[in-house]
Motif scaffolding. Structure first.
Motif, PDB file in Angstrom:
ATOM      1  N   VAL A   1       0.800  -1.538  -0.289  1.00 26.68           N
ATOM      2  CA  VAL A   1      -0.285  -0.113   0.276  1.00 26.68           C
ATOM      3  C   VAL A   1       0.988   1.511  -0.087  1.00 26.68           C
ATOM      4  N   THR A   2       1.627   1.483   0.570  1.00 28.33           N
ATOM      5  CA  THR A   2       2.647   2.224   0.957  1.00 28.33           C
ATOM      6  C   THR A   2       3.596   2.873  -0.858  1.00 28.33           C
ATOM      7  N   LYS A   3       3.518   1.513  -1.039  1.00 25.80           N
ATOM      8  CA  LYS A   3       4.632   1.511  -2.528  1.00 25.80           C
ATOM      9  C   LYS A   3       3.415   2.308  -3.848  1.00 25.80           C
ATOM     10  N   MET A   4       2.130   1.612  -3.388  1.00 30.44           N
ATOM     11  CA  MET A   4       1.368   2.270  -4.709  1.00 30.44           C
ATOM     12  C   MET A   4       0.795   3.995  -4.491  1.00 30.44           C
ATOM     13  N   TYR A   5       1.206   4.250  -3.097  1.00 24.99           N
ATOM     14  CA  TYR A   5       1.218   5.659  -3.059  1.00 24.99           C
ATOM     15  C   TYR A   5       2.305   6.445  -3.239  1.00 24.99           C
ATOM     16  N   ALA A   6       3.507   5.857  -3.620  1.00 30.29           N
ATOM     17  CA  ALA A   6       4.676   6.258  -2.581  1.00 30.29           C
ATOM     18  C   ALA A   6       4.602   7.609  -4.541  1.00 30.29           C
ATOM     19  N   PRO A   7       4.075   7.244  -6.012  1.00 33.87           N
ATOM     20  CA  PRO A   7       4.710   8.683  -6.801  1.00 33.87           C
ATOM     21  C   PRO A   7       4.036   9.434  -6.462  1.00 33.87           C
ATOM     22  N   LEU A   8       2.533   9.668  -5.984  1.00 33.40           N
ATOM     23  CA  LEU A   8       1.509  10.666  -5.284  1.00 33.40           C
ATOM     24  C   LEU A   8       2.074  11.468  -4.118  1.00 33.40           C
ATOM     25  N   ILE A   9       2.543  10.197  -3.338  1.00 36.62           N
ATOM     26  CA  ILE A   9       3.301  10.987  -2.092  1.00 36.62           C
ATOM     27  C   ILE A   9       3.943  11.985  -2.633  1.00 36.62           C
ATOM     28  N   ASP A  10       5.393  11.607  -3.509  1.00 37.42           N
ATOM     29  CA  ASP A  10       5.995  12.161  -3.941  1.00 37.42           C
ATOM     30  C   ASP A  10       6.267  13.064  -4.903  1.00 37.42           C
ATOM     31  N   VAL A  11       5.032  13.002  -5.739  1.00 37.45           N
ATOM     32  CA  VAL A  11       4.726  14.984  -6.659  1.00 37.45           C
ATOM     33  C   VAL A  11       4.016  16.074  -5.638  1.00 37.45           C
ATOM     34  N   ALA A  12       3.368  15.146  -4.277  1.00 36.07           N
ATOM     35  CA  ALA A  12       3.183  15.780  -3.692  1.00 36.07           C
ATOM     36  C   ALA A  12       3.066  16.544  -2.425  1.00 36.07           C
ATOM     37  N   GLU A  13       4.581  15.827  -2.645  1.00 39.07           N
ATOM     38  CA  GLU A  13       5.451  16.959  -1.729  1.00 39.07           C
ATOM     39  C   GLU A  13       6.670  18.129  -2.539  1.00 39.07           C
ATOM     40  N   ARG A  14       7.000  17.224  -3.637  1.00 42.26           N
ATOM     41  CA  ARG A  14       8.093  17.333  -4.007  1.00 42.26           C
ATOM     42  C   ARG A  14       7.712  19.165  -5.585  1.00 42.26           C
ATOM     43  N   ARG A  15       6.652  18.832  -6.232  1.00 39.90           N
ATOM     44  CA  ARG A  15       6.279  19.064  -7.623  1.00 39.90           C
ATOM     45  C   ARG A  15       4.837  20.136  -7.135  1.00 39.90           C
ATOM     46  N   GLY A  16       4.999  20.590  -8.290  1.00 41.31           N
ATOM     47  CA  GLY A  16       3.410  21.470  -8.438  1.00 41.31           C
ATOM     48  C   GLY A  16       2.289  21.081  -8.727  1.00 41.31           C
ATOM     49  N   GLY A  17       2.570  19.965  -9.626  1.00 40.44           N
ATOM     50  CA  GLY A  17       1.276  19.365 -10.005  1.00 40.44           C
ATOM     51  C   GLY A  17       1.856  18.014 -10.616  1.00 40.44           C
ATOM     52  N   LEU A  18       0.842  16.783 -11.286  1.00 39.48           N
ATOM     53  CA  LEU A  18       0.995  15.975 -11.807  1.00 39.48           C
ATOM     54  C   LEU A  18       1.171  16.145 -13.291  1.00 39.48           C
ATOM     55  N   SER A  19       2.099  14.918 -13.696  1.00 37.69           N
ATOM     56  CA  SER A  19       2.215  14.828 -14.996  1.00 37.69           C
ATOM     57  C   SER A  19       1.240  13.345 -15.575  1.00 37.69           C
ATOM     58  N   LEU A  20       0.044  13.453 -16.554  1.00 34.10           N
ATOM     59  CA  LEU A  20       0.043  12.804 -16.516  1.00 34.10           C
ATOM     60  C   LEU A  20      -0.804  12.545 -18.631  1.00 34.10           C
ATOM     61  N   PRO A  21      -0.956  11.741 -18.599  1.00 35.00           N
ATOM     62  CA  PRO A  21      -1.197   9.830 -17.997  1.00 35.00           C
ATOM     63  C   PRO A  21       0.058   9.818 -17.133  1.00 35.00           C
ATOM     64  N   SER A  22      -0.128   9.002 -16.174  1.00 35.41           N
ATOM     65  CA  SER A  22       0.905   7.973 -15.424  1.00 35.41           C
ATOM     66  C   SER A  22       0.207   6.521 -15.579  1.00 35.41           C
ATOM     67  N   ALA A  23       1.217   5.967 -15.956  1.00 36.17           N
ATOM     68  CA  ALA A  23       0.265   4.325 -15.092  1.00 36.17           C
ATOM     69  C   ALA A  23       0.361   4.034 -13.992  1.00 36.17           C
ATOM     70  N   ALA A  24       1.548   4.330 -13.235  1.00 34.32           N
ATOM     71  CA  ALA A  24       1.725   4.540 -11.341  1.00 34.32           C
ATOM     72  C   ALA A  24       0.611   5.297 -11.115  1.00 34.32           C
ATOM     73  N   LEU A  25       0.475   6.445 -11.197  1.00 31.91           N
ATOM     74  CA  LEU A  25      -0.663   7.212 -10.853  1.00 31.91           C
ATOM     75  C   LEU A  25      -2.494   6.755 -11.082  1.00 31.91           C
ATOM     76  N   GLY A  26      -2.288   6.106 -12.148  1.00 31.23           N
ATOM     77  CA  GLY A  26      -3.538   5.619 -12.619  1.00 31.23           C
ATOM     78  C   GLY A  26      -3.876   4.729 -11.945  1.00 31.23           C
ATOM     79  N   ARG A  27      -3.547   3.760 -11.679  1.00 35.15           N
ATOM     80  CA  ARG A  27      -4.353   2.532 -10.768  1.00 35.15           C
ATOM     81  C   ARG A  27      -4.712   3.026  -9.239  1.00 35.15           C
ATOM     82  N   LEU A  28      -4.441   4.391  -9.222  1.00 35.08           N
ATOM     83  CA  LEU A  28      -4.873   5.476  -8.109  1.00 35.08           C
ATOM     84  C   LEU A  28      -6.599   5.541  -8.115  1.00 35.08           C
ATOM     85  N   SER A  29      -6.584   5.377 -10.207  1.00 33.33           N
ATOM     86  CA  SER A  29      -8.363   6.182  -9.735  1.00 33.33           C
ATOM     87  C   SER A  29      -9.461   5.575  -9.473  1.00 33.33           C
ATOM     88  N   LEU A  30     -10.526   5.112  -9.114  1.00 26.68           N
ATOM     89  CA  LEU A  30     -11.227   5.652  -7.972  1.00 26.68           C
ATOM     90  C   LEU A  30     -11.808   3.682  -8.797  1.00 26.68           C
TER      91      LEU A  30
END
Length: 519
Positions: free
Chosen positions: A184-213
């Motif tokens: 679970v921590t690995k699943m959210y690592a890409p989102l947490i990293d972007v949220a801490e370090r950047r101004g927004g998301l770079s989509l599309p992204s396979a790693a971020l897309g798997r977080l969709s509902l």
């Protein structure tokens, strides 16, 4: 109010005019009494809400998505590892929520039964530039994705703590009693990293897309969440290994699953649940329902829920009448309810009401029968009388939860006294008494909620006000009943793979195994 100020003049001016007074105004002073719309104006909901709090720990009426439980689970672990303080946690939470909303915008179908993530509507309205989405998380007010400082964590805070995935330490998120799985921590690592370090998301992204509902494949958070909600480890439930809250949540899930199995003709989860626990012989004869003592508690809650709904609906009708009349006198409200009630005595009205128990003493769905042919005020009064009559047939834990811990204004015991007092008097007289009781109770509740603000103003939480014998209202009152969290619990159970929305196969094989429900 006029305001006087003193203005000095130049030294060269005549001494007679060396000092002059200027009057600013007249102007109105700031209002001292601030009227706000209050919640629960009759305070009839508390006994039911208190029982629901105990019977559905870890779920609220606004916790719609399992995904957010795992999001905050991972965020809490990250915050503890990094030693983030309250402010840093708040920033991270808000940015992660905006990220999840943006991912949902990109990958989820708005017409899907799950809908879109929290905050997508605000994100669509604010329309931040791609790659700069977190700008709406770092701001407040009308240009923020949420007016609340903690965003949607405000909705999941208490439930997550109850579930054991998060604890709070000086306002900062910390890991709960249940360790967050590495997957679970690995699943959210890409989102947490972007949220801490950047101004927004770079989509599309396979790693971020798997977080969709609505992600098509199982994600690493579903199995751990299904274990938490079912209070199991390695596919088994060990009673001693779980807290009372965990065991109660599991029990309610089992009751819900079994009720859905026994009532495949039900249209909604709450309907199936009520049919299983509140009415008929299933709660007495079915081994699973009969063997779970919380079934009896739920029976009392579901039956009391009807009385709560009747009071809320009747009060809303009264407030709407005041709005229609603009200013309504006490006698006007008496005439209003008299005109909506039948002639005859209260005893005669009761004689025409459905029976509340069958020949075996099991409750009958008398309230549902009345609501199918809803006649407005008449139905509300009839439901209250049925609630009072229920006191005569309920026993044990069911009676205790139905009645509540202590007598309160407008509860079934209160109505039972009115039933005795007005039995041989006209229904209209009872109606007028109910109007008087509601007006008195709303005033008591409003005064109890009065708040004195630091600036010297007073906040009064009420939509209905009285002045010089006349009543006026600021807005309409909500007439719907409060929720029992059954729908939310069922939806989350579907999302984590325990239940299905199909009445032909309401429980998944995994749900049957983890919850111990018959096939």
């Amino acid at each position: 109010m006029a305001i006087m100020t003193s203005a000095s003049t130049d030294a060269a001016t005549d001494s007679a005019t060396a000092s002059r007074s200027a009057i600013e105004g007249p102007t109105w002073c700031e209002p001292g009494l601030i009227a706000r719309a209050g919640r629960y104006p009759l305070a009839v909901e508390a006994p039911v809400m208190a029982c629901v709090d105990m019977l559905v720990p870890g779920v609220s009426t606004v916790t719609r998505y399992a995904r957010y439980y795992s999001l905050y689970w991972a965020l809490a672990v990250h915050a503890e590892r990094r030693g983030l303080n309250r402010e840093a946690c708040q920033r991270l939470v808000r940015r992660a929520e905006v990220g999840l909303a943006r991912i949902s915008q990109e990958y989820d179908d708005p017409d899907h039964p799950l809908g879109l993530a929290h905050g997508t509507e605000a994100l669509a309205r604010l329309a931040p530039d791609n790659g700069k989405e977190f700008s709406v998380a770092d701001t407040t007010g009308s240009i923020s994705y949420s007016p609340r400082t903690w965003g949607f964590w405000s909705q999941y805070n208490g439930p997550s703590v109850a579930l054991g995935t998060v604890t709070m330490d000086s306002g900062a998120l910390r890991a709960g009693r249940h360790p967050c799985p590495p997957g679970v921590t690995k699943m959210y690592a890409p989102l947490i990293d972007v949220a801490e370090r950047r101004g927004g998301l770079s989509l599309p992204s396979a790693a971020l897309g798997r977080l969709s509902l609505q992600h098509d494949w199982d994600t690493p958070d579903l199995e751990p969440l299904s274990s938490l909600f079912s209070a199991t480890a390695d596919g088994r439930h060990e009673h001693e290994a779980w807290t009372g809250n965990d065991r109660t949540r599991r029990a309610t899930l089992r009751i819900l699953a079994r009720s859905w199995q026994l009532n495949p003709g039900a249209v909604t989860w709450p309907e199936a649940f009520a049919a299983g626990v509140a009415y008929g012989s299933a709660a007495r004869e079915d081994p699973l329902l009969a063997g779970e003592e919380r079934t009896a508690a739920w029976r009392g809650v579901v039956l009391r829920h009807h009385s709560v709904g009747a009071w809320r609906h009747l009060w809303a009708a009264l407030v709407n009448e005041v709005l229609r009349a603009e200013i309504a006198s006490h006698s006007h409200l008496h005439e209003w309810i008299t005109g909506r009630l039948p002639s005859g005595t209260v005893a005669e009205l009761e004689a025409g009401l459905p029976a509340v128990v069958d020949k075996h003493g099991d409750p009958l769905p008398a309230e549902d029968e009345l609501l199918r042919d809803d006649a407005g005020v008449v139905t509300d009064v009839a439901l209250l009388l049925l609630g009072a009559r229920r006191l005569e047939s309920l026993t044990g834990l069911t009676l205790r939860t139905f009645r509540g811990k202590r007598p309160t204004y407008l509860d079934p015991t209160w109505v039972a006294q009115l039933r005795l007092e007005f039995g041989q008097r006209s229904v209209a007289e009872l109606g007028r008494r109910l109007v008087d009781d509601m007006l008195a109770q709303s005033r008591r509740v409003a005064l109890r909620k009065v708040r004195f603000n630091p600036d010297g103003t007073i906040s009064l939480f009420s939509r209905l006000h009285e002045r010089n014998g006349g009543y006026f209202a600021d807005s309409t009152e909500g007439s719907g009943n409060i929720g029992l969290r059954i729908h939310q619990l069922a939806e989350i159970a579907v999302q984590v793979g325990l239940l299905t929305p199909d009445p032909r196969e309401p429980v998944t094989p995994s749900g049957q195994r983890l919850l111990g429900v018959p096939a």
